[in-house]
Design a protein around this motif. Structure first.
Motif, PDB file in Angstrom:
ATOM      1  N   LEU A   1       0.827  -0.942  -0.250  1.00  0.00           N
ATOM      2  CA  LEU A   1      -0.057  -0.426  -0.614  1.00  0.00           C
ATOM      3  C   LEU A   1       0.859   1.371   0.062  1.00  0.00           C
ATOM      4  CD1 LEU A   1      -2.903  -1.242   2.890  1.00  0.00           C
ATOM      5  CD2 LEU A   1      -3.132  -1.339   0.380  1.00  0.00           C
ATOM      6  N   GLU A   2       1.804   1.666  -1.254  1.00  0.00           N
ATOM      7  CA  GLU A   2       2.404   2.339  -1.497  1.00  0.00           C
ATOM      8  C   GLU A   2       1.802   4.013  -0.679  1.00  0.00           C
ATOM      9  OE1 GLU A   2       0.932   0.726  -4.836  1.00  0.00           O
ATOM     10  OE2 GLU A   2       3.376   0.451  -5.412  1.00  0.00           O
ATOM     11  N   ARG A   3       1.001   4.424  -0.813  1.00  0.00           N
ATOM     12  CA  ARG A   3       0.128   5.764  -0.453  1.00  0.00           C
ATOM     13  C   ARG A   3       0.252   5.550   0.903  1.00  0.00           C
ATOM     14  NH1 ARG A   3      -5.219   6.078  -3.632  1.00  0.00           N
ATOM     15  NH2 ARG A   3      -5.111   4.264  -3.236  1.00  0.00           N
ATOM     16  N   SER A   4       0.121   4.236   1.299  1.00  0.00           N
ATOM     17  CA  SER A   4      -0.293   4.545   2.481  1.00  0.00           C
ATOM     18  C   SER A   4       1.415   5.181   3.312  1.00  0.00           C
ATOM     19  CB  SER A   4      -0.921   3.260   3.658  1.00  0.00           C
ATOM     20  OG  SER A   4      -2.079   3.247   2.836  1.00  0.00           O
ATOM     21  N   TRP A   5       1.762   3.802   3.224  1.00  0.00           N
ATOM     22  CA  TRP A   5       3.609   3.826   3.888  1.00  0.00           C
ATOM     23  C   TRP A   5       3.920   5.899   3.465  1.00  0.00           C
ATOM     24  CZ3 TRP A   5       4.467   1.328   7.174  1.00  0.00           C
ATOM     25  CH2 TRP A   5       4.197   0.041   7.528  1.00  0.00           C
ATOM     26  N   ALA A   6       3.910   6.600   2.144  1.00  0.00           N
ATOM     27  CA  ALA A   6       4.384   7.675   1.682  1.00  0.00           C
ATOM     28  C   ALA A   6       3.404   8.607   2.834  1.00  0.00           C
ATOM     29  CB  ALA A   6       3.598   7.707   0.687  1.00  0.00           C
ATOM     30  N   THR A   7       1.852   8.552   3.419  1.00  0.00           N
ATOM     31  CA  THR A   7       1.632   9.476   4.073  1.00  0.00           C
ATOM     32  C   THR A   7       1.979   9.441   5.737  1.00  0.00           C
ATOM     33  OG1 THR A   7      -0.257   7.866   4.509  1.00  0.00           O
ATOM     34  CG2 THR A   7      -0.706   9.450   2.811  1.00  0.00           C
ATOM     35  N   ARG A   8       2.408   7.968   5.916  1.00  0.00           N
ATOM     36  CA  ARG A   8       2.733   7.412   7.485  1.00  0.00           C
ATOM     37  C   ARG A   8       4.274   8.075   7.483  1.00  0.00           C
ATOM     38  NH1 ARG A   8       1.708   2.697  10.495  1.00  0.00           N
ATOM     39  NH2 ARG A   8      -0.371   2.642  11.051  1.00  0.00           N
ATOM     40  N   SER A   9       5.199   8.431   6.339  1.00  0.00           N
ATOM     41  CA  SER A   9       6.912   8.646   6.376  1.00  0.00           C
ATOM     42  C   SER A   9       6.790  10.219   6.342  1.00  0.00           C
ATOM     43  CB  SER A   9       7.503   8.020   4.657  1.00  0.00           C
ATOM     44  OG  SER A   9       7.156   6.650   5.144  1.00  0.00           O
TER      45      SER A   9
END
Length: 317
Positions: A136-144
């Motif tokens: 889930l790329e976008r989820s990790w991008a927001t968490r990052s």
């Protein structure tokens, strides 16, 4: 802690050297809230015929099932906004597909990144992912801390907009972690209002089965449903409407990756050129392009759909 900080600084510097525009890092944990949202989205059938999205659910929500002893998830953004645009009277192609296939370009960079990390830091085990794996790329991008999920479902970076590829590197090394940023969409609804097929069913939720990109790329049927007639606004491969209207993309700047240089045919072909293109020419021109995903038959189908009575003959959102 000092070594962890050094390793983190090295990784972020390395990402920049390899051509990534932004790098954020989060702790590798299970994504419980995202698991609920994904399950709900799948249960509503918003993935259409993309049955592969039902696979590996447990791996999608937990990076530790993809990499043993995973501790950190590194998210990398790579700009693809082109300096040149297509002629507005021709069948439109999404900007991400102007140049070489991003999967191959970024996959090579991720391999290099892992090798350089091992040379500098020591034994580091990990895997790189670009769009075609259960992550889930976008989820990790927001968490990052690389942005927030806009009402159009895209990751939006406050200083650079949304025209980015997202890559993920999951490793078994502890690092310093970034935190999330706020949502700055506010009361804006330009993307929701602009989507011609009603695919943006609510802020941040995209019904994939109603998206122009789905119909022109993912749908493998020989015929596009008649109820979509006249709603594609001349998009032949993918769609950028919800990004083109987003105010945050006023900050988008042309990319500097030579491999994303637009294929001349995409910029210069007229409608007639596309219609007269042979399969042999298609294979030669787009052999290293994301457009090969639709294959020649898919492009022909899409062109014929745009030509039907009631469909606009031109348009540039």
């Amino acid at each position: 802690m000092l070594q962890t900080e050094k390793n983190t600084a090295f990784i972020k510097q390395l990402a920049a050297e390899l051509g990534f525009d932004h790098c954020g890092i989060a702790a590798a944990t299970q994504l419980d809230e995202d698991a609920y949202r994904l399950e709900n989205w799948l249960n509503k059938g918003m993935h259409g015929t993309m049955k592969y999205m039902e696979n590996y659910f447990d791996k999608r929500i937990d990076p530790r099932k993809l990499v043993d002893n995973a501790q950190s998830v590194i998210t990398l953004l790579m700009n693809y906004f082109p300096a040149q645009q297509q002629r507005p009277d021709a069948p439109q192609v999404a900007k991400y597909a102007y140049g070489a296939d991003y999967h191959e370009v970024i996959r090579d960079k991720l391999k290099t990144m892992l090798l350089r990390m091992e040379e500098q830091i020591g034994a580091v085990h990990g895997r790189g992912f670009v769009d075609s794996a259960p992550v889930l790329e976008r989820s990790w991008a927001t968490r990052s801390g690389l942005g927030w999920i806009g009402k159009n479902g895209n990751l939006i970076h406050k200083q650079a907009g949304s025209y980015f590829f997202i890559a993920t590197l999951i490793i078994d090394l502890p690092l310093c972690y970034d935190g999330p940023v706020a949502d700055y969409c506010g009361s804006c609804t330009r993307c929701l209002d602009a989507c011609p097929t009603g695919a943006l069913v609510s802020p941040g939720v995209v019904d994939g089965s109603r998206c122009i990109s789905y119909f022109t790329i993912e749908l493998k049927e020989l015929v596009i449903p008649d109820h979509m007639q006249g709603k594609f606004e001349n998009w032949m491969f993918g769609c950028d409407i919800c990004q083109d209207v987003c105010p945050w993309n006023r900050f988008a700047k042309p990319h500097t990756e030579i491999q994303f240089t637009p294929i001349p045919a995409i910029l210069n072909f007229s409608t007639k050129d596309w219609e007269e293109m042979t399969e042999a020419a298609f294979r030669q021109l787009f052999k290293n392009s994301p457009m090969k995903r639709s294959k020649f038959a898919g492009i022909r189908r899409n062109l014929q759909f745009l030509e039907k009575k009631g469909s606009p003959s031109s348009g540039n959102p």
